[in-house]
Motif scaffolding. Structure first.
Motif, PDB file in Angstrom:
ATOM      1  N   LYS A  67     -64.865 -43.473  47.403  1.00 48.60           N
ATOM      2  CA  LYS A  67     -65.764 -42.321  47.309  1.00 48.60           C
ATOM      3  C   LYS A  67     -65.374 -41.467  46.107  1.00 48.60           C
ATOM      4  CE  LYS A  67     -68.002 -43.310  51.095  1.00 48.60           C
ATOM      5  NZ  LYS A  67     -69.411 -43.754  51.052  1.00 48.60           N
ATOM      6  N   ILE A  68     -66.356 -41.149  45.273  1.00 47.13           N
ATOM      7  CA  ILE A  68     -66.096 -40.337  44.085  1.00 47.13           C
ATOM      8  C   ILE A  68     -66.728 -38.969  44.290  1.00 47.13           C
ATOM      9  CG2 ILE A  68     -66.504 -40.122  41.608  1.00 47.13           C
ATOM     10  CD1 ILE A  68     -66.523 -43.132  41.429  1.00 47.13           C
ATOM     11  N   SER A  80     -68.421 -38.261  36.648  1.00 48.52           N
ATOM     12  CA  SER A  80     -68.218 -38.772  38.004  1.00 48.52           C
ATOM     13  C   SER A  80     -69.456 -39.509  38.499  1.00 48.52           C
ATOM     14  CB  SER A  80     -67.886 -37.613  38.950  1.00 48.52           C
ATOM     15  OG  SER A  80     -66.704 -36.951  38.555  1.00 48.52           O
ATOM     16  N   ASN A  81     -70.630 -38.935  38.244  1.00 47.62           N
ATOM     17  CA  ASN A  81     -71.873 -39.592  38.670  1.00 47.62           C
ATOM     18  C   ASN A  81     -72.065 -40.927  37.955  1.00 47.62           C
ATOM     19  OD1 ASN A  81     -72.518 -37.469  40.396  1.00 47.62           O
ATOM     20  ND2 ASN A  81     -73.625 -36.345  38.797  1.00 47.62           N
ATOM     21  N   GLU A  84     -69.689 -43.441  39.531  1.00 46.92           N
ATOM     22  CA  GLU A  84     -70.185 -43.819  40.854  1.00 46.92           C
ATOM     23  C   GLU A  84     -71.337 -44.822  40.744  1.00 46.92           C
ATOM     24  OE1 GLU A  84     -71.192 -41.575  45.061  1.00 46.92           O
ATOM     25  OE2 GLU A  84     -71.585 -40.547  43.175  1.00 46.92           O
ATOM     26  N   GLU A  87     -69.886 -48.131  39.899  1.00 46.93           N
ATOM     27  CA  GLU A  87     -69.273 -48.744  41.074  1.00 46.93           C
ATOM     28  C   GLU A  87     -70.329 -49.435  41.945  1.00 46.93           C
ATOM     29  OE1 GLU A  87     -66.362 -47.422  44.790  1.00 46.93           O
ATOM     30  OE2 GLU A  87     -67.733 -45.978  43.882  1.00 46.93           O
ATOM     31  N   ARG A  88     -71.472 -48.780  42.145  1.00 39.70           N
ATOM     32  CA  ARG A  88     -72.551 -49.381  42.936  1.00 39.70           C
ATOM     33  C   ARG A  88     -73.071 -50.656  42.271  1.00 39.70           C
ATOM     34  NH1 ARG A  88     -74.198 -43.907  43.922  1.00 39.70           N
ATOM     35  NH2 ARG A  88     -75.610 -44.015  42.132  1.00 39.70           N
TER      36      ARG A  88
END
Length: 321
Positions: A67-68, A80-81, A84, A87-88
């Motif tokens: 979780k970020i 950060s977005n 994230e 990562e997805r």
């Protein structure tokens, strides 16, 4: 440059100790205030950066469920977005690769299993026709029944993994047919432990080993051949073996057979040991497979090493397909 201060005698003076103390107090107050402001601003920037760095390290280690937390200044939130989102995408890509690999594995497995040519079927049907023509209807019925059971297990509703009991029954039917074809040529026996029968195995791996023993190991023997099929547990492994009293082979030839370098004759189904090895490793991994124990003129023992996993547990894991 000279600075000259003029004041009345009764006004505060820089030379007065109270005035100097007050000025020093103001300087210390403003210095502490600046330090506090600097600490707050630094913490506002560095803490989110440290959290983001830790999250990236966990992702790098393979934890794609990290979780970020998007916090801090605007630029760090954007970073950060973006991470994230990366990562997805990475997680989705990994899932696609796994699905593609699974589909390829199943496709490769089906190709290897479908390499059995109809040579064995033709010869068996010839034997059955000969039995009927010679009014040996009892033997013909026995041969047809064994052949039907042989192909029923061969199909197994398209499953690639079956219980050991079915695999043993499959090779038993095969040997019954071959014994009718090669009267008084060889004898066989089974020694399969009861605790192994409900374990799972890749289908059609014993029959090629037995076939090799009949067509190649005992081809030039003067005496009767002897075949033994065993199944037992060795630690956490299931071992299935086929042993013959044939002519044996050198270590170099055994290694060539496993690599698929050694070209066999056109007899039998055409499924070599390398085929069996590849199918086992496609399902269970490279840790498992075949081992050949043989010496010239001393016979051959081919061992199949598999993980000792109950068939029902394999079904729950989705390994039976």
């Amino acid at each position: 440059w000279h600075m000259v201060g003029v004041s009345k005698g009764d006004t505060p003076s820089l030379h007065n100790w109270k005035t100097r103390s007050f000025i020093l107090f103001l300087l210390a107050f403003f210095l502490n205030a600046m330090m506090l402001i600097n600490f707050y601003v630094s913490r506002k920037v560095t803490e989110p950066m440290h959290r983001l760095e830790g999250a990236v390290k966990r992702i790098q280690a393979g934890d794609l469920n990290t979780k970020i937390q998007a916090s801090g200044v605007y630029e760090i939130q954007n970073l950060s977005n973006a991470i994230e989102e990366m990562e997805r995408n990475l997680k989705q890509l990994m899932e696609d690769i796994v699905q593609e690999h699974e589909a390829k594995r199943k496709s490769d497995l089906m190709v290897l299993q479908n390499q059995i040519n109809p040579h064995f079927l033709y010869n068996t049907l010839d034997v059955i026709v000969w039995m009927i023509e010679n009014e040996k209807s009892g033997d013909a019925v026995k041969a047809v029944t064994a052949l039907a059971r042989f192909f029923r297990i061969s199909l197994s509703r398209g499953k690639t993994v079956i219980p050991v009991s079915d695999e043993v029954e499959h090779v038993r039917n095969y040997l019954m047919i071959q014994e009718m074809r090669f009267k008084n040529k060889f004898t066989y026996q089974f020694d399969v432990k009861e605790e192994t029968k409900q374990l799972g195995t890749v289908k059609l791996i014993l029959q090629p080993l037995v076939e090799n023993a009949i067509y190649h190991a005992m081809e030039f023997m003067d005496d009767d051949g002897e075949l033994t099929v065993k199944g037992y547990l060795e630690g956490e492994e299931l071992v299935l073996s086929v042993t013959d009293n044939g002519c044996g082979m050198t270590k170099e030839r055994a290694e060539a057979l496993l690599r698929g370098d050694f070209v066999q004759t056109g007899k039998g189904s055409g499924v070599g040991l390398r085929n069996v090895q590849e199918r086992i490793q496609l399902v269970f991994g490279e840790k498992y497979g075949l081992r050949i124990l043989s010496e010239p003129d001393e016979g051959t023992c081919v061992e199949i090493h598999l993980p000792a996993i109950p068939y029902e547990e394999m079904k729950e894991r989705g390994m039976v397909s």
